[in-house]
Design an enzyme around this catalytic site. Structure first.
Site, PDB file in Angstrom:
ATOM      1  N   GLY A   1      39.545   7.924  59.637  1.00  0.00           N
ATOM      2  CA  GLY A   1      40.730   8.121  60.457  1.00  0.00           C
ATOM      3  C   GLY A   1      42.025   8.053  59.665  1.00  0.00           C
TER       4      GLY A   1
ATOM      5  N   GLU B   1      46.293  15.599  55.367  1.00  0.00           N
ATOM      6  CA  GLU B   1      45.917  16.989  55.036  1.00  0.00           C
ATOM      7  C   GLU B   1      44.576  17.093  54.305  1.00  0.00           C
ATOM      8  OE1 GLU B   1      49.148  19.264  53.292  1.00  0.00           O
ATOM      9  OE2 GLU B   1      50.497  18.202  54.660  1.00  0.00           O
ATOM     10  N   GLY B   2      44.220  16.034  53.585  1.00  0.00           N
ATOM     11  CA  GLY B   2      42.911  16.034  52.918  1.00  0.00           C
ATOM     12  C   GLY B   2      41.794  16.162  53.941  1.00  0.00           C
ATOM     13  N   HIS B   3      41.886  15.352  55.020  1.00  0.00           N
ATOM     14  CA  HIS B   3      40.853  15.417  56.064  1.00  0.00           C
ATOM     15  C   HIS B   3      40.888  16.782  56.763  1.00  0.00           C
ATOM     16  CE1 HIS B   3      41.746  10.945  56.085  1.00  0.00           C
ATOM     17  NE2 HIS B   3      40.464  10.984  55.820  1.00  0.00           N
TER      18      HIS B   3
ATOM     19  N   GLN C   1      31.461  -1.428  54.705  1.00  0.00           N
ATOM     20  CA  GLN C   1      31.745  -0.960  53.351  1.00  0.00           C
ATOM     21  C   GLN C   1      32.959  -1.648  52.721  1.00  0.00           C
ATOM     22  OE1 GLN C   1      32.348   3.199  54.838  1.00  0.00           O
ATOM     23  NE2 GLN C   1      33.961   3.307  53.310  1.00  0.00           N
TER      24      GLN C   1
ATOM     25  N   LYS D   1      37.576  13.797  46.297  1.00  0.00           N
ATOM     26  CA  LYS D   1      38.368  12.643  45.837  1.00  0.00           C
ATOM     27  C   LYS D   1      37.471  11.427  45.621  1.00  0.00           C
ATOM     28  CE  LYS D   1      41.810   9.440  46.819  1.00  0.00           C
ATOM     29  NZ  LYS D   1      41.182   8.558  47.801  1.00  0.00           N
TER      30      LYS D   1
ATOM     31  N   SER E   1      45.524  10.313  50.390  1.00  0.00           N
ATOM     32  CA  SER E   1      44.655   9.202  50.789  1.00  0.00           C
ATOM     33  C   SER E   1      45.358   8.447  51.906  1.00  0.00           C
ATOM     34  CB  SER E   1      44.448   8.264  49.594  1.00  0.00           C
ATOM     35  OG  SER E   1      43.984   7.014  50.038  1.00  0.00           O
ATOM     36  N   SER E   2      44.573   7.937  52.845  1.00  0.00           N
ATOM     37  CA  SER E   2      45.186   7.143  53.925  1.00  0.00           C
ATOM     38  C   SER E   2      45.875   5.919  53.327  1.00  0.00           C
ATOM     39  CB  SER E   2      44.117   6.686  54.920  1.00  0.00           C
ATOM     40  OG  SER E   2      43.429   7.806  55.414  1.00  0.00           O
TER      41      SER E   2
HETATM   42  O1  PAF Z   1      35.176   8.506  52.640  1.00  0.00           O
HETATM   43  C1  PAF Z   1      35.307   7.864  53.703  1.00  0.00           C
HETATM   44  O2  PAF Z   1      36.301   7.988  54.426  1.00  0.00           O
HETATM   45  C2  PAF Z   1      34.208   6.895  54.100  1.00  0.00           C
HETATM   46  O3  PAF Z   1      33.665   6.245  53.005  1.00  0.00           O
HETATM   47  C3  PAF Z   1      33.116   7.537  54.979  1.00  0.00           C
HETATM   48  C4  PAF Z   1      32.367   8.611  54.209  1.00  0.00           C
HETATM   49  C5  PAF Z   1      33.742   8.139  56.220  1.00  0.00           C
HETATM   50  C6  PAF Z   1      32.109   6.473  55.398  1.00  0.00           C
HETATM   51  O4  PAF Z   1      32.704   5.462  56.120  1.00  0.00           O
END
Ligand code: PAF
Length: 280
Positions: free
Chosen positions: A31, A35-37, A62, A150, A186-187
Site C-alpha cells: 500500500g 508511481e512504482g506500484h 516480514q 527495486k 518507495s513508500s
Molecule cells: O514488496 C513488497 O511490497 C512486499 O514485500 C510484498 C511483496 C507485497 C509482500 O508483503
C-alpha cells in the site's frame, strides 16, 4: 472495482473468474501506492490481464522487532482511488487477523538466496515475504504476478519459490520507477527530509556511473570499484549497509563487474534504510 477484506471471498471470486476464462494478474503491495506500484498495474494491463487484483497488506511477519511496522505509511482511501484510476478490477485489504489466524504455524522459508544481502541484515524478512506471497498466490491463483525490480533479492527469491514449490503461475518483473532526481520510488521515501532526499541521489548516481563504466570498459575488477562506490555514498552522508555485485540469478558474489552482473545497494539515509540496484 471489487473490494475484499475476507481471504475466502477473494479466493471464491478469483476462482469464478478463472472458470469464466478470465486471465488474472496479481499485484502484491504493502500500500501507500506510488508511481512504482502503478507501473506494476500498467505492466499487468499490457500483458493482457482481464482481472487485475491488487493486494494491499502491511505484512507484520516480514518486519523485524525493531523495524518500522507501526510507522509504515498507510492510506487505504488514497490506495483505493489510485487502484480504480489505474484500472485494477479488484483490491484486497486483508487484516493481520484474517491473514494469520490464531496459532498460525506454517511458514515458507527459502534457504539459499535469502542468506545474504538484505536476508542477512533482516533476519526472518524473506520468510515473512515468502509466506505472505505464497498465501496470496493460493488465494488469487493468478495466471501471473507482477513485482518490481527495486526489490531485486525479493523478486529472485520469489521466482525460486515458484519454481521449487511448483506454483502454477508466471512472475513478471517490472523495471524500477525513479523520481526525477534518480531516487528509486518507495513508500519509505516519505520518511526523508528534503536534505536527505538530495543526499540519497548518490545511490542512483553510483549505479548509473557503474553502468557507464561497464559499457565503456566492458569488465571492471569489483573490489576496487566497490570501495569507490562506498566512498561516494559516505561522502554524501549515507551510512552504507552493503554494496555488493552479484550474479543476477544465483545472487553469488562476483569478482568482476560485467554485462549481466547486478549491483545491489543498501544504505541508511538518516534513520531510513534505502535499497537500490541496477543490472550492468
Ligand atoms: O514488496 C513488497 O511490497 C512486499 O514485500 C510484498 C511483496 C507485497 C509482500 O508483503
Amino acid at each position: 472495482m471489487k473490494t475484499f477484506t475476507e481471504p475466502k471471498k477473494l479466493q471464491k471470486w478469483c476462482a469464478a473468474k478463472r472458470m469464466e476464462g478470465r486471465k488474472i494478474a496479481l499485484v502484491p503491495t504493502m500500500g501507500y501506492l506510488h508511481e512504482g506500484h502503478l507501473s506494476l498495474i500498467e505492466a499487468a494491463r499490457k500483458k493482457g490481464a482481464d482481472e487485475i487484483v491488487v493486494s494491499v497488506f502491511v505484512n507484520p511477519v516480514q518486519f523485524g522487532p525493531n523495524e518500522d511496522y507501526d510507522k509504515y505509511p498507510r492510506d487505504e482511501k488514497a490506495d483505493l482511488a489510485k487502484c480504480r484510476k489505474a484500472g485494477a478490477t479488484a483490491i484486497f485489504f486483508p487484516t493481520p487477523q484474517n491473514m494469520y489466524l490464531d496459532a498460525h504455524s506454517v511458514y515458507v522459508n527459502e534457504e539459499t538466496l535469502s542468506a545474504g544481502l538484505c536476508g542477512a541484515r533482516r533476519p526472518g524478512h524473506f520468510r515473512g515475504v515468502c509466506t505472505v506471497v505464497a498465501k496470496l498466490f493460493n488465494l488469487a491463483h493468478p495466471h501471473f504476478a507482477v513485482f518490481g525490480q527495486k526489490d531485486f533479492q525479493q523478486e529472485t527469491i520469489i521466482r525460486r519459490m515458484v519454481r521449487d514449490l511448483n506454483f502454477d503461475l508466471e512472475i513478471v518483473v517490472a523495471p524500477i520507477v525513479r523520481e526525477p532526481s534518480g531516487l528509486a520510488r518507495s513508500s519509505r521515501n516519505t520518511y526523508l527530509s528534503a536534505d536527505e532526499k538530495s543526499r540519497a541521489r548518490a545511490l542512483s548516481q553510483s549505479l548509473f556511473a557503474a553502468q557507464a563504466d561497464v559499457k565503456a570498459k566492458k569488465t571492471v575488477p569489483w573490489k576496487a570499484y566497490q570501495a569507490k562506490i562506498v566512498k561516494k555514498l559516505e561522502a554524501a552522508g549515507l551510512k552504507v549497509d552493503y554494496v555488493e555485485a552479484v550474479d543476477g540469478e544465483t545472487l553469488e558474489p562476483v569478482k568482476r563487474l560485467e554485462k549481466g552482473v547486478a549491483i545491489l545497494l543498501a544504505v541508511y539515509c538518516g534513520k531510513t534504510r534505502l535499497i537500490d540496484n541496477a543490472v550492468m
